[in-house]
Motif scaffolding. Sequence first.
Motif, PDB file in Angstrom:
ATOM      1  N   PHE A   1       9.197 -15.500 -11.486  1.00  0.00           N
ATOM      2  CA  PHE A   1      10.256 -14.503 -11.688  1.00  0.00           C
ATOM      3  C   PHE A   1       9.738 -13.390 -12.593  1.00  0.00           C
ATOM      4  O   PHE A   1       8.543 -13.279 -12.830  1.00  0.00           O
ATOM      5  CB  PHE A   1      11.531 -15.155 -12.239  1.00  0.00           C
ATOM      6  N   THR A   2      10.587 -12.534 -13.068  1.00  0.00           N
ATOM      7  CA  THR A   2      10.297 -11.344 -13.885  1.00  0.00           C
ATOM      8  C   THR A   2       9.144 -10.492 -13.327  1.00  0.00           C
ATOM      9  O   THR A   2       8.159 -10.241 -14.008  1.00  0.00           O
ATOM     10  CB  THR A   2       9.995 -11.692 -15.369  1.00  0.00           C
ATOM     11  N   PRO A   3       9.254  -9.993 -12.096  1.00  0.00           N
ATOM     12  CA  PRO A   3       8.193  -9.144 -11.558  1.00  0.00           C
ATOM     13  C   PRO A   3       8.169  -7.770 -12.221  1.00  0.00           C
ATOM     14  O   PRO A   3       9.212  -7.178 -12.507  1.00  0.00           O
ATOM     15  CB  PRO A   3       8.576  -9.018 -10.081  1.00  0.00           C
ATOM     16  N   ILE A   4       6.976  -7.278 -12.498  1.00  0.00           N
ATOM     17  CA  ILE A   4       6.764  -5.933 -13.042  1.00  0.00           C
ATOM     18  C   ILE A   4       5.504  -5.376 -12.400  1.00  0.00           C
ATOM     19  O   ILE A   4       4.506  -6.093 -12.260  1.00  0.00           O
ATOM     20  CB  ILE A   4       6.581  -5.959 -14.577  1.00  0.00           C
ATOM     21  N   VAL A   5       5.508  -4.109 -12.007  1.00  0.00           N
ATOM     22  CA  VAL A   5       4.302  -3.445 -11.520  1.00  0.00           C
ATOM     23  C   VAL A   5       3.777  -2.542 -12.630  1.00  0.00           C
ATOM     24  O   VAL A   5       4.542  -1.814 -13.271  1.00  0.00           O
ATOM     25  CB  VAL A   5       4.579  -2.649 -10.233  1.00  0.00           C
ATOM     26  N   SER A   6       2.476  -2.607 -12.878  1.00  0.00           N
ATOM     27  CA  SER A   6       1.856  -1.857 -13.966  1.00  0.00           C
ATOM     28  C   SER A   6       2.015  -0.350 -13.775  1.00  0.00           C
ATOM     29  O   SER A   6       2.213   0.128 -12.645  1.00  0.00           O
ATOM     30  CB  SER A   6       0.375  -2.216 -14.066  1.00  0.00           C
ATOM     31  N   PRO A   7       1.906   0.436 -14.850  1.00  0.00           N
ATOM     32  CA  PRO A   7       2.098   1.884 -14.745  1.00  0.00           C
ATOM     33  C   PRO A   7       1.160   2.567 -13.755  1.00  0.00           C
ATOM     34  O   PRO A   7       1.529   3.580 -13.149  1.00  0.00           O
ATOM     35  CB  PRO A   7       1.841   2.378 -16.175  1.00  0.00           C
ATOM     36  N   ASP A   8      -0.059   2.028 -13.573  1.00  0.00           N
ATOM     37  CA  ASP A   8      -0.977   2.648 -12.618  1.00  0.00           C
ATOM     38  C   ASP A   8      -0.741   2.175 -11.199  1.00  0.00           C
ATOM     39  O   ASP A   8      -1.406   2.627 -10.264  1.00  0.00           O
ATOM     40  CB  ASP A   8      -2.435   2.400 -13.024  1.00  0.00           C
ATOM     41  N   GLY A   9       0.209   1.265 -11.003  1.00  0.00           N
ATOM     42  CA  GLY A   9       0.545   0.793  -9.666  1.00  0.00           C
ATOM     43  C   GLY A   9      -0.426  -0.191  -9.073  1.00  0.00           C
ATOM     44  O   GLY A   9      -0.331  -0.521  -7.891  1.00  0.00           O
TER      45      GLY A   9
ATOM     46  N   LEU B   1       0.822  -1.204   0.000  1.00  0.00           N
ATOM     47  CA  LEU B   1       0.000   0.000   0.000  1.00  0.00           C
ATOM     48  C   LEU B   1       0.856   1.254   0.000  1.00  0.00           C
ATOM     49  O   LEU B   1       0.547   2.232  -0.677  1.00  0.00           O
ATOM     50  CB  LEU B   1      -0.940  -0.005   1.206  1.00  0.00           C
ATOM     51  N   MET B   2       1.963   1.240   0.757  1.00  0.00           N
ATOM     52  CA  MET B   2       2.872   2.380   0.748  1.00  0.00           C
ATOM     53  C   MET B   2       3.478   2.575  -0.631  1.00  0.00           C
ATOM     54  O   MET B   2       3.701   3.690  -1.087  1.00  0.00           O
ATOM     55  CB  MET B   2       3.987   2.183   1.784  1.00  0.00           C
ATOM     56  N   ALA B   3       3.742   1.455  -1.317  1.00  0.00           N
ATOM     57  CA  ALA B   3       4.394   1.539  -2.617  1.00  0.00           C
ATOM     58  C   ALA B   3       3.469   2.053  -3.704  1.00  0.00           C
ATOM     59  O   ALA B   3       3.876   2.807  -4.573  1.00  0.00           O
ATOM     60  CB  ALA B   3       4.946   0.167  -3.017  1.00  0.00           C
ATOM     61  N   ILE B   4       2.189   1.647  -3.670  1.00  0.00           N
ATOM     62  CA  ILE B   4       1.309   1.944  -4.804  1.00  0.00           C
ATOM     63  C   ILE B   4       0.400   3.128  -4.563  1.00  0.00           C
ATOM     64  O   ILE B   4      -0.200   3.640  -5.506  1.00  0.00           O
ATOM     65  CB  ILE B   4       0.444   0.721  -5.167  1.00  0.00           C
ATOM     66  N   ALA B   5       0.289   3.610  -3.333  1.00  0.00           N
ATOM     67  CA  ALA B   5      -0.681   4.663  -3.029  1.00  0.00           C
ATOM     68  C   ALA B   5      -0.563   5.881  -3.937  1.00  0.00           C
ATOM     69  O   ALA B   5      -1.565   6.389  -4.441  1.00  0.00           O
ATOM     70  CB  ALA B   5      -0.558   5.074  -1.567  1.00  0.00           C
ATOM     71  N   PRO B   6       0.665   6.388  -4.225  1.00  0.00           N
ATOM     72  CA  PRO B   6       0.758   7.573  -5.084  1.00  0.00           C
ATOM     73  C   PRO B   6       0.416   7.297  -6.535  1.00  0.00           C
ATOM     74  O   PRO B   6       0.244   8.216  -7.311  1.00  0.00           O
ATOM     75  CB  PRO B   6       2.239   7.965  -4.951  1.00  0.00           C
ATOM     76  N   LEU B   7       0.325   6.013  -6.941  1.00  0.00           N
ATOM     77  CA  LEU B   7       0.181   5.693  -8.347  1.00  0.00           C
ATOM     78  C   LEU B   7      -1.219   5.269  -8.735  1.00  0.00           C
ATOM     79  O   LEU B   7      -1.555   5.195  -9.907  1.00  0.00           O
ATOM     80  CB  LEU B   7       1.145   4.550  -8.712  1.00  0.00           C
ATOM     81  N   SER B   8      -2.056   4.939  -7.758  1.00  0.00           N
ATOM     82  CA  SER B   8      -3.341   4.317  -8.046  1.00  0.00           C
ATOM     83  C   SER B   8      -4.258   5.226  -8.842  1.00  0.00           C
ATOM     84  O   SER B   8      -4.227   6.438  -8.737  1.00  0.00           O
ATOM     85  CB  SER B   8      -4.023   3.916  -6.742  1.00  0.00           C
ATOM     86  N   SER B   9      -5.092   4.606  -9.667  1.00  0.00           N
ATOM     87  CA  SER B   9      -6.035   5.358 -10.486  1.00  0.00           C
ATOM     88  C   SER B   9      -7.334   4.584 -10.571  1.00  0.00           C
ATOM     89  O   SER B   9      -7.348   3.361 -10.662  1.00  0.00           O
ATOM     90  CB  SER B   9      -5.453   5.574 -11.886  1.00  0.00           C
ATOM     91  N   ALA B  10      -8.450   5.296 -10.533  1.00  0.00           N
ATOM     92  CA  ALA B  10      -9.756   4.638 -10.578  1.00  0.00           C
ATOM     93  C   ALA B  10     -10.134   4.232 -11.996  1.00  0.00           C
ATOM     94  O   ALA B  10     -10.983   3.377 -12.196  1.00  0.00           O
ATOM     95  CB  ALA B  10     -10.827   5.571 -10.007  1.00  0.00           C
ATOM     96  N   ALA B  11      -9.524   4.847 -13.015  1.00  0.00           N
ATOM     97  CA  ALA B  11      -9.882   4.568 -14.398  1.00  0.00           C
ATOM     98  C   ALA B  11      -9.427   3.172 -14.798  1.00  0.00           C
ATOM     99  O   ALA B  11      -8.343   2.730 -14.430  1.00  0.00           O
ATOM    100  CB  ALA B  11      -9.237   5.605 -15.313  1.00  0.00           C
ATOM    101  N   LYS B  12     -10.270   2.475 -15.575  1.00  0.00           N
ATOM    102  CA  LYS B  12      -9.900   1.148 -16.041  1.00  0.00           C
ATOM    103  C   LYS B  12      -8.912   1.274 -17.200  1.00  0.00           C
ATOM    104  O   LYS B  12      -9.084   2.083 -18.098  1.00  0.00           O
ATOM    105  CB  LYS B  12     -11.140   0.368 -16.461  1.00  0.00           C
ATOM    106  N   VAL B  13      -7.902   0.454 -17.153  1.00  0.00           N
ATOM    107  CA  VAL B  13      -6.864   0.475 -18.168  1.00  0.00           C
ATOM    108  C   VAL B  13      -6.971  -0.794 -19.012  1.00  0.00           C
ATOM    109  O   VAL B  13      -7.655  -1.748 -18.637  1.00  0.00           O
ATOM    110  CB  VAL B  13      -5.476   0.563 -17.498  1.00  0.00           C
ATOM    111  N   PRO B  14      -6.293  -0.849 -20.172  1.00  0.00           N
ATOM    112  CA  PRO B  14      -6.441  -2.026 -21.039  1.00  0.00           C
ATOM    113  C   PRO B  14      -6.091  -3.351 -20.371  1.00  0.00           C
ATOM    114  O   PRO B  14      -6.629  -4.384 -20.752  1.00  0.00           O
ATOM    115  CB  PRO B  14      -5.483  -1.714 -22.190  1.00  0.00           C
ATOM    116  N   TYR B  15      -5.198  -3.335 -19.404  1.00  0.00           N
ATOM    117  CA  TYR B  15      -4.809  -4.578 -18.735  1.00  0.00           C
ATOM    118  C   TYR B  15      -5.659  -4.867 -17.494  1.00  0.00           C
ATOM    119  O   TYR B  15      -5.361  -5.811 -16.749  1.00  0.00           O
ATOM    120  CB  TYR B  15      -3.325  -4.550 -18.355  1.00  0.00           C
ATOM    121  N   HIS B  16      -6.724  -4.096 -17.298  1.00  0.00           N
ATOM    122  CA  HIS B  16      -7.607  -4.343 -16.145  1.00  0.00           C
ATOM    123  C   HIS B  16      -8.202  -5.752 -16.244  1.00  0.00           C
ATOM    124  O   HIS B  16      -8.566  -6.223 -17.318  1.00  0.00           O
ATOM    125  CB  HIS B  16      -8.733  -3.325 -16.107  1.00  0.00           C
ATOM    126  N   SER B  17      -8.309  -6.415 -15.096  1.00  0.00           N
ATOM    127  CA  SER B  17      -8.877  -7.760 -15.047  1.00  0.00           C
ATOM    128  C   SER B  17      -9.675  -7.924 -13.762  1.00  0.00           C
ATOM    129  O   SER B  17      -9.130  -7.763 -12.669  1.00  0.00           O
ATOM    130  CB  SER B  17      -7.773  -8.815 -15.096  1.00  0.00           C
TER     131      SER B  17
END
Length: 292
Positions: free
Chosen positions: A261-269, A13-29
């Motif tokens: 392996f290969t962890p990635i966090v999405s642009p919206d966090g 939560l500390m990591a993603i809080a500044p990045l979160s967005s309510a809008a749905k993105v193409p990778y939303h699931s």
Amino acid sequence: MSINKLYISALILMAIAPLSSAAKVPYHSEAAQTKAVIFAPGVVSTDAFEINTVFNKTGDKVLFARCTNDFKRCTMMESKFENDQWQIPKALPFSGGYLEADPYYNEDYSAIYFVSKRPIDEGGKETKNVNLWRAELTNGKWQSPEYLAHLSSKENDLYPSITSNGDLYYPSFRNNERKMYLAKKNGDSFDAPVALPTDMFGDNAKIGDSVVLPDGNTIIFSMRRADSLGKGDLYISKKINGKWTLAKSLGEKVNTKDHEFTPIVSPDGNYLFFTRIENGVGNLYQIALTAL
């Protein structure tokens, strides 16, 4: 909820809080809100061996690598989200014929950093190990890759990631060790890479692909340690008061008896993307970070 799960939840939560967005993105699931699910099955994720999943800023283009099952060749691919679906991927114009993978956009999405065994000199032989390269994206077209000699070594240099201020992090096996390195941005280049403290990994840990979030204060590791469930698990560490915490497992919703392996966090966090090797083949997964 256990103390360990509370700890992991707080870090995320500390990591993603500044990045979160309510809008749905193409990778939303919707399915990924509670569990790890395969990303874009049949299009991006296929019966082939695929690894790492990184998106452009708007999330409508995804880069990944498609490999031979013996992992001797990997080609970096791109799929676009059009007409409400991911399109058949195409190889990046400069990629193919060598093992090259792990693309990661720089802070303004004007270039990618990646690893490759392509020849360093024109007409030369492919290298023994993967090292760091950069390819610029100019007016929507990929330029010829540039070898990053001052950041690379004679051993494997892996999985670059870049913070919002342009600092470059990556694991390297140089000097017969496995360490995480930081090369601070300096104008159009970087300072010499410096190894981070190893106490964040834990005893007898062997790190692999590791991604730093844009804030520069959170790392998600692929790592094998005594408490790992499989051949490699995903862990998280947070920098608090200038010191990295001991990495904690992301838990059984991500980690299995197989190899993650290969962890990635999405642009919206909001999502963690990763690879899981199942029955000898890499598959691309995603899960909402709030599910952890």
